[in-house]
Design an enzyme around this catalytic site. Structure first.
Site, PDB file in Angstrom:
ATOM      1  N   LYS A  55     104.079 -83.492  -2.645  1.00 47.76           N
ATOM      2  CA  LYS A  55     104.608 -84.720  -3.268  1.00 47.76           C
ATOM      3  C   LYS A  55     104.317 -85.894  -2.356  1.00 47.76           C
ATOM      4  CE  LYS A  55     106.798 -85.915  -7.032  1.00 47.76           C
ATOM      5  NZ  LYS A  55     106.756 -85.242  -8.343  1.00 47.76           N
TER       6      LYS A  55
ATOM      7  N   SER B 199      98.367 -80.688 -15.730  1.00 51.19           N
ATOM      8  CA  SER B 199      97.594 -81.137 -14.561  1.00 51.19           C
ATOM      9  C   SER B 199      96.709 -80.004 -14.064  1.00 51.19           C
ATOM     10  CB  SER B 199      98.526 -81.558 -13.424  1.00 51.19           C
ATOM     11  OG  SER B 199      98.772 -82.941 -13.464  1.00 51.19           O
TER      12      SER B 199
ATOM     13  N   THR C 113     104.609 -83.616 -20.088  1.00 53.66           N
ATOM     14  CA  THR C 113     105.968 -83.352 -19.612  1.00 53.66           C
ATOM     15  C   THR C 113     106.928 -83.353 -20.790  1.00 53.66           C
ATOM     16  OG1 THR C 113     105.438 -84.354 -17.497  1.00 53.66           O
ATOM     17  CG2 THR C 113     107.774 -84.154 -18.033  1.00 53.66           C
TER      18      THR C 113
HETATM   19  P1  NAD Z   1     108.828 -93.716 -15.534  1.00 56.54           P
HETATM   20  O1  NAD Z   1     108.695 -94.555 -14.341  1.00 56.54           O
HETATM   21  O2  NAD Z   1     107.737 -93.743 -16.552  1.00 56.54           O
HETATM   22  O3  NAD Z   1     110.195 -94.069 -16.299  1.00 56.54           O
HETATM   23  C1  NAD Z   1     111.429 -94.030 -15.671  1.00 56.54           C
HETATM   24  C2  NAD Z   1     112.495 -94.511 -16.658  1.00 56.54           C
HETATM   25  O4  NAD Z   1     113.776 -94.409 -16.006  1.00 56.54           O
HETATM   26  C3  NAD Z   1     112.332 -95.975 -17.081  1.00 56.54           C
HETATM   27  O5  NAD Z   1     112.752 -96.127 -18.413  1.00 56.54           O
HETATM   28  C4  NAD Z   1     113.290 -96.694 -16.136  1.00 56.54           C
HETATM   29  O6  NAD Z   1     113.763 -97.929 -16.679  1.00 56.54           O
HETATM   30  C5  NAD Z   1     114.415 -95.680 -16.058  1.00 56.54           C
HETATM   31  N1  NAD Z   1     115.238 -95.867 -14.862  1.00 56.54           N
HETATM   32  C6  NAD Z   1     114.846 -96.232 -13.614  1.00 56.54           C
HETATM   33  N2  NAD Z   1     115.917 -96.353 -12.803  1.00 56.54           N
HETATM   34  C7  NAD Z   1     116.997 -96.041 -13.546  1.00 56.54           C
HETATM   35  C8  NAD Z   1     118.383 -96.000 -13.296  1.00 56.54           C
HETATM   36  N3  NAD Z   1     118.884 -96.321 -12.091  1.00 56.54           N
HETATM   37  N4  NAD Z   1     119.218 -95.639 -14.305  1.00 56.54           N
HETATM   38  C9  NAD Z   1     118.738 -95.348 -15.534  1.00 56.54           C
HETATM   39  N5  NAD Z   1     117.425 -95.386 -15.839  1.00 56.54           N
HETATM   40  C10 NAD Z   1     116.564 -95.729 -14.856  1.00 56.54           C
HETATM   41  O7  NAD Z   1     109.058 -92.227 -14.983  1.00 56.54           O
HETATM   42  P2  NAD Z   1     108.766 -90.851 -15.712  1.00 56.54           P
HETATM   43  O8  NAD Z   1     107.386 -90.425 -15.365  1.00 56.54           O
HETATM   44  O9  NAD Z   1     109.205 -90.926 -17.118  1.00 56.54           O
HETATM   45  O10 NAD Z   1     109.751 -89.886 -14.881  1.00 56.54           O
HETATM   46  C11 NAD Z   1     111.130 -89.816 -15.167  1.00 56.54           C
HETATM   47  C12 NAD Z   1     111.694 -88.581 -14.492  1.00 56.54           C
HETATM   48  O11 NAD Z   1     110.974 -87.432 -14.948  1.00 56.54           O
HETATM   49  C13 NAD Z   1     111.550 -88.579 -12.961  1.00 56.54           C
HETATM   50  O12 NAD Z   1     112.647 -87.883 -12.397  1.00 56.54           O
HETATM   51  C14 NAD Z   1     110.284 -87.787 -12.739  1.00 56.54           C
HETATM   52  O13 NAD Z   1     110.226 -87.215 -11.449  1.00 56.54           O
HETATM   53  C15 NAD Z   1     110.429 -86.745 -13.826  1.00 56.54           C
HETATM   54  N6  NAD Z   1     109.160 -86.128 -14.157  1.00 56.54           N
HETATM   55  C16 NAD Z   1     108.146 -86.853 -14.729  1.00 56.54           C
HETATM   56  C17 NAD Z   1     106.953 -86.221 -14.987  1.00 56.54           C
HETATM   57  C18 NAD Z   1     105.814 -86.944 -15.658  1.00 56.54           C
HETATM   58  O14 NAD Z   1     104.773 -86.310 -15.907  1.00 56.54           O
HETATM   59  N7  NAD Z   1     105.946 -88.198 -16.009  1.00 56.54           N
HETATM   60  C19 NAD Z   1     106.768 -84.863 -14.672  1.00 56.54           C
HETATM   61  C20 NAD Z   1     107.827 -84.154 -14.104  1.00 56.54           C
HETATM   62  C21 NAD Z   1     109.019 -84.808 -13.852  1.00 56.54           C
END
Ligand code: NAD
Length: 420
Positions: free
Chosen positions: A112, A354, A196
């Site tokens: 990571k 991926s 995801t």
């Molecule tokens: P992203 O950056 O696209 O979106 C994040 C979302 O969370 C946004 O809507 C943002 O406004 C919101 N957010 C940020 N801070 C916040 C807070 N304090 N309270 C409430 N909402 C908040 O991110 P993503 O890729 O959608 O990832 C979201 C989660 O999913 C993360 O924990 C990430 O590690 C996990 N994840 C994502 C993927 C992927 O492929 N995108 C894969 C595995 C895990």
């Protein structure tokens, strides 16, 4: 004071991950040395990246790359751009990636990366310079057969493209397998962007079957409207579920009759923000406690804690985000017979596709969207069943069952290599 200390420990994602890993290794009968090996990444690089900003000043950014365990194969995991990135968080996230790879049976260990920055306050050009600077800083320890980065919070396919280009310049050969989550024209895979959320959707469907809940008409609440949350809202809506709540970092929207998901998807910005367009919002904490059947935290860590676990009304909680539920809250939900599908399983669709992208890059032969989706479906359903069945047969919650399956391959590989 002691109470605060205990609370801080409960919210420490690295400490709580280590505790579950310890339990899982103990249940599987491994010696303490195996835990000593697995409790921290085998390699952790901290870098300082000087970047020329658009106003002529120079800003020094701090970045990290953690490689948890490479006994099974190269390490793999996303790069996060966020102001709250810490070394500890990156370490915990790298361990979770190892577990995910074990759960969906990929030939990888976990990695990571992260940079402490706020991309929302940076220009396109500044972001490009930072992405390239990060790759220059970590280039010694990454590569298609060493450690393969990918997108995570606030990073996307454009950022992956800049990173790929920088790596290819340094190494002087075209190496699409250096990074995943790329645009299609640079060797990306069909279905990667929504992978995801697809994986989460499959877990929701399987969990709903176990609980006897019909997805058609089920009430769903999703915290976060970014890559994971927004695709998920669309998939749930298309499957006939009623999405009654969504949120972003600024607040949440609620409509017991169902939100207009297509409209919200159309209006969200590239950072997953949409609630700022509405006057009547509720807080993220209120959102989590809404009346619903299925709750999906898809934003950040430590959202369901011992403070609010008693007030969660959903029958199923599926963790799309990494680490949204504390250990204490996991216990409370389990006692209340709420089915919790843990992050290391629910969000493994991203790393699975991926892996498919990397395989396609290595063979230079590309699959259709249907092929990718069919393979993802098989992997996710099989992994869900394995973990659900183990949780029933060993009478443990699904998180511990997932950790047991997740560490096993890595522990066996470490043992065969003679490390422990
Ligand atoms: P992203 O950056 O696209 O979106 C994040 C979302 O969370 C946004 O809507 C943002 O406004 C919101 N957010 C940020 N801070 C916040 C807070 N304090 N309270 C409430 N909402 C908040 O991110 P993503 O890729 O959608 O990832 C979201 C989660 O999913 C993360 O924990 C990430 O590690 C996990 N994840 C994502 C993927 C992927 O492929 N995108 C894969 C595995 C895990």
């Amino acid at each position: 004071m002691e109470g605060n200390g205990k609370q801080a420990e409960n919210l420490d994602v690295l400490v709580s991950t280590q505790k579950v890993i310890k339990k899982a290794l103990d249940k599987l009968g491994y010696p303490d040395e195996m835990f000593e090996l697995m409790k921290e990444p085998i390699r952790m690089l901290t870098v300082r990246i000087p970047i020329k900003m658009d106003d002529g000043s120079t800003k020094i950014f701090t970045g990290f790359r953690a490689q948890h365990n490479d006994a099974v194969g190269p390490t793999k995991g996303g790069v996060r751009f966020h102001p709250n990135v810490t070394e500890k968080e990156v370490k915990a996230l790298s361990i979770w990636m190892s577990l995910k790879a074990g759960i969906v049976d990929l030939p990888y260990g976990g990695g990571k990366g992260g940079i402490i920055c706020d991309p929302r306050d940076m220009s396109f050009r500044e972001l490009e310079r930072l992405s390239r600077g990060y790759v220059r800083a970590i280039s010694q320890i990454v590569g298609p057969t060493k450690d393969i980065p990918a997108p995570d919070v606030f990073t996307n396919s454009q950022i992956m493209a800049w990173m790929l280009d920088e790596y290819s310049r340094i190494r002087e050969f075209d190496s699409p397998g250096f990074i995943t989550g790329k645009p299609l024209v640079l060797g990306g895979s069909h279905g990667r962007e929504s992978a995801t959320a697809k994986g989460v959707t499959i877990c929701i469907r399987e969990a709903a079957k176990k609980k006897g809940i019909d997805i058609e008409g089920a009430k769903v609440v999703i915290q976060g409207f970014g890559n994971a949350g927004s695709f998920l809202a669309k998939f749930m809506h298309d499957a006939g579920a009623v999405v009654v709540g969504i949120s972003d970092a600024n607040g949440a929207l609620h409509d017991p009759e169902g939100l207009d998901i297509d409209y919200l998807l159309d209006r969200r910005d590239s950072f997953g923000t949409v609630t700022n367009l509405f006057k009547e919002t509720i807080s993220n904490q209120e959102l989590l406690e809404l009346d619903c059947d299925i709750l999906v935290p898809a934003a950040i860590e430590n959202q369901i804690t011992e403070e609010n676990a008693d007030r969660i009304k959903a029958s199923i909680v599926v963790e799309a985000a990494n680490g949204p539920t504390t250990m204490e809250a996991t216990r409370i939900l389990s006692e209340r017979d709420i089915l919790l599908v843990p992050d290391v399983l629910a969000s493994a669709g991203g790393v699975t596709v991926s892996y498919f992208e990397w395989v396609q890059n290595n063979q230079g032969y590309y699959w259709t969207e249907e092929e990718v989706e069919g393979k993802l479906e098989n992997v996710m359903v099989g992994s869900f069943e394995n973990i659900y069945n183990l949780s029933k047969s060993r009478k443990v919650d699904m998180r511990l069952a997932a950790y047991m399956i997740g560490v096993r391959k890595m522990a066996e590989a470490s043992r065969f290599r003679g490390w422990v």
